[in-house]
Structures are given as structure tokens and as C-alpha cells.
Design a protein around this motif. Structure first.
Motif, PDB file in Angstrom:
ATOM      1  N   ASP A 159       0.768  -1.170   0.048  1.00 36.26           N
ATOM      2  CA  ASP A 159      -0.107  -0.103   0.036  1.00 36.26           C
ATOM      3  C   ASP A 159       0.861   1.259   0.120  1.00 36.26           C
ATOM      4  OD1 ASP A 159      -2.158  -1.691  -0.028  1.00 36.26           O
ATOM      5  OD2 ASP A 159      -2.600  -1.366   2.336  1.00 36.26           O
ATOM      6  N   MET A 160       2.049   1.242   0.542  1.00 33.52           N
ATOM      7  CA  MET A 160       2.904   2.405   0.805  1.00 33.52           C
ATOM      8  C   MET A 160       3.930   2.308  -0.309  1.00 33.52           C
ATOM      9  SD  MET A 160       1.440   3.976   3.404  1.00 33.52           S
ATOM     10  CE  MET A 160       2.599   4.709   4.398  1.00 33.52           C
ATOM     11  N   ALA A 161       3.805   1.539  -1.381  1.00 32.62           N
ATOM     12  CA  ALA A 161       5.269   1.280  -2.322  1.00 32.62           C
ATOM     13  C   ALA A 161       5.562   2.595  -3.007  1.00 32.62           C
ATOM     14  CB  ALA A 161       4.897   0.423  -3.053  1.00 32.62           C
ATOM     15  N   GLU A 162       4.551   3.419  -3.350  1.00 33.62           N
ATOM     16  CA  GLU A 162       4.998   4.586  -4.041  1.00 33.62           C
ATOM     17  C   GLU A 162       5.564   5.676  -3.199  1.00 33.62           C
ATOM     18  OE1 GLU A 162       0.845   4.962  -2.785  1.00 33.62           O
ATOM     19  OE2 GLU A 162       1.529   3.692  -4.038  1.00 33.62           O
ATOM     20  N   MET A 163       5.402   5.675  -1.742  1.00 31.95           N
ATOM     21  CA  MET A 163       5.888   6.691  -0.886  1.00 31.95           C
ATOM     22  C   MET A 163       7.465   6.449  -0.576  1.00 31.95           C
ATOM     23  SD  MET A 163       2.445   6.799   1.682  1.00 31.95           S
ATOM     24  CE  MET A 163       2.924   8.339   2.392  1.00 31.95           C
ATOM     25  N   GLN A 164       7.892   5.433  -0.867  1.00 30.05           N
ATOM     26  CA  GLN A 164       9.261   4.784  -0.569  1.00 30.05           C
ATOM     27  C   GLN A 164       9.537   5.220   0.924  1.00 30.05           C
ATOM     28  OE1 GLN A 164      11.584   7.518  -3.396  1.00 30.05           O
ATOM     29  NE2 GLN A 164      10.936   6.336  -5.264  1.00 30.05           N
TER      30      GLN A 164
END
Length: 164
Positions: free
Chosen positions: A97-102
Motif C-alpha cells: 500500500d505504501m510502495a509509491e511513498m518510498q
């Protein structure tokens, strides 16, 4: 067959049959877990092993202590593995779920924490065993340490030790 081997085989046979006669109350460990997860005290860890040793003939022998403590340890170890898998699955979902937030991996941090905890547990229990100077109490001391620390970690993962 030498007399020594015959005596050793008789002892092994006696110990094997003692397993079948020992009574261990798994429901008491379940009750301890349920109470601890609901916010009550964790002081109940080891109660089922203590009861097993008290209620079974030979329960306070080295063999009896190892058996009773080993039964409770096995229960807590199964719960720890179940809780770890549950928290890991939830952590992987958070990572997805947080992949794009690095942000740092929650699953990776959980894995690293558990590996470090295993080293801590093993080192702590080895220290406790070392205090027995290879005496007969070393086995029960090791089993008790493993049971206690495993229960604590299982309850940590089951409760407030995570946000999932």
C-alpha cells in the motif's frame, strides 16, 4: 548386549512410557494467552508447566520438568509462529500500500527484529544454562528460559507490539 546398554535401553523405555502418563493442561496456557492479550497480566506464563510438574508423579524430576516445560514451550512456539505469520502478512500489505511513498519496509523491519530477537533469546538462554555448570538443572533452566521468552515474544506480536 552389555549390562550398561541394557540399563540404558530400560531407562529410555521408561522415559518413553512416562510421556504417555504425564498430563498437561493445554487449556490453561490458552487461558493465559487470552488473558494476556486482553490486557491482563502475563504472570501466568509457566503456570501450566508448574501444574504439570505438581500433578504428575515424577513431575519434579529432571525428565518431568523438561517434559512439562517443553509442552508449554511448544504451545507458545506454535503461537509465536502463527502471530509472526499474521503480522508479516499484514506488514507486506502495508508495504504494498505504501510502495509509491518510498518508506522503509515494514515487513523487512519485522523480519530483522525477529532475527535479532532469536539471537537475544538464544544468548539469554545460553547464559542461564551456563550458570548450572553442566548440572542436571541446565536442561530445565534452558527449557524454562525458552518458554518464558517465547511466550513474551508471542504476546508482543499478538498485542501492542505492532500496529496491524
Amino acid at each position: 548386549m552389555t549390562r550398561g546398554w541394557m540399563i540404558a535401553l530400560a531407562l529410555v523405555a521408561t522415559e518413553a512410557s512416562a510421556d504417555e502418563e504425564f498430563v498437561f493442561h493445554e487449556a490453561l496456557v490458552q487461558q493465559c494467552y487470552d488473558n494476556a492479550v486482553s490486557g491482563k497480566s502475563q504472570d501466568c506464563v509457566g503456570s501450566a508447566a508448574d501444574l504439570c510438574m505438581a500433578q504428575n508423579e515424577g513431575g519434579w524430576s529432571t525428565y518431568g520438568m523438561n517434559f512439562c516445560i517443553g509442552e508449554e514451550f511448544a504451545w507458545w512456539d506454535a503461537v509465536l509462529n502463527r502471530e509472526y505469520q499474521r503480522v508479516m502478512a499484514a506488514s507486506k500489505q502495508v508495504d504494498t500500500d505504501m510502495a509509491e511513498m518510498q518508506v522503509p519496509s515494514v515487513a523487512g523491519a519485522l523480519r530483522d527484529m525477529q532475527r535479532a530477537w532469536i539471537g537475544f533469546r538464544d544468548g539469554t538462554c545460553l547464559y542461564e544454562v551456563s550458570q548450572w555448570s553442566n548440572g542436571t538443572g541446565a536442561g530445565p533452566a534452558h527449557a524454562g528460559c525458552m518458554m518464558r521468552l517465547t511466550a513474551e515474544q508471542a504476546l508482543y506480536l499478538a498485542g501492542e507490539g505492532h500496529t496491524q
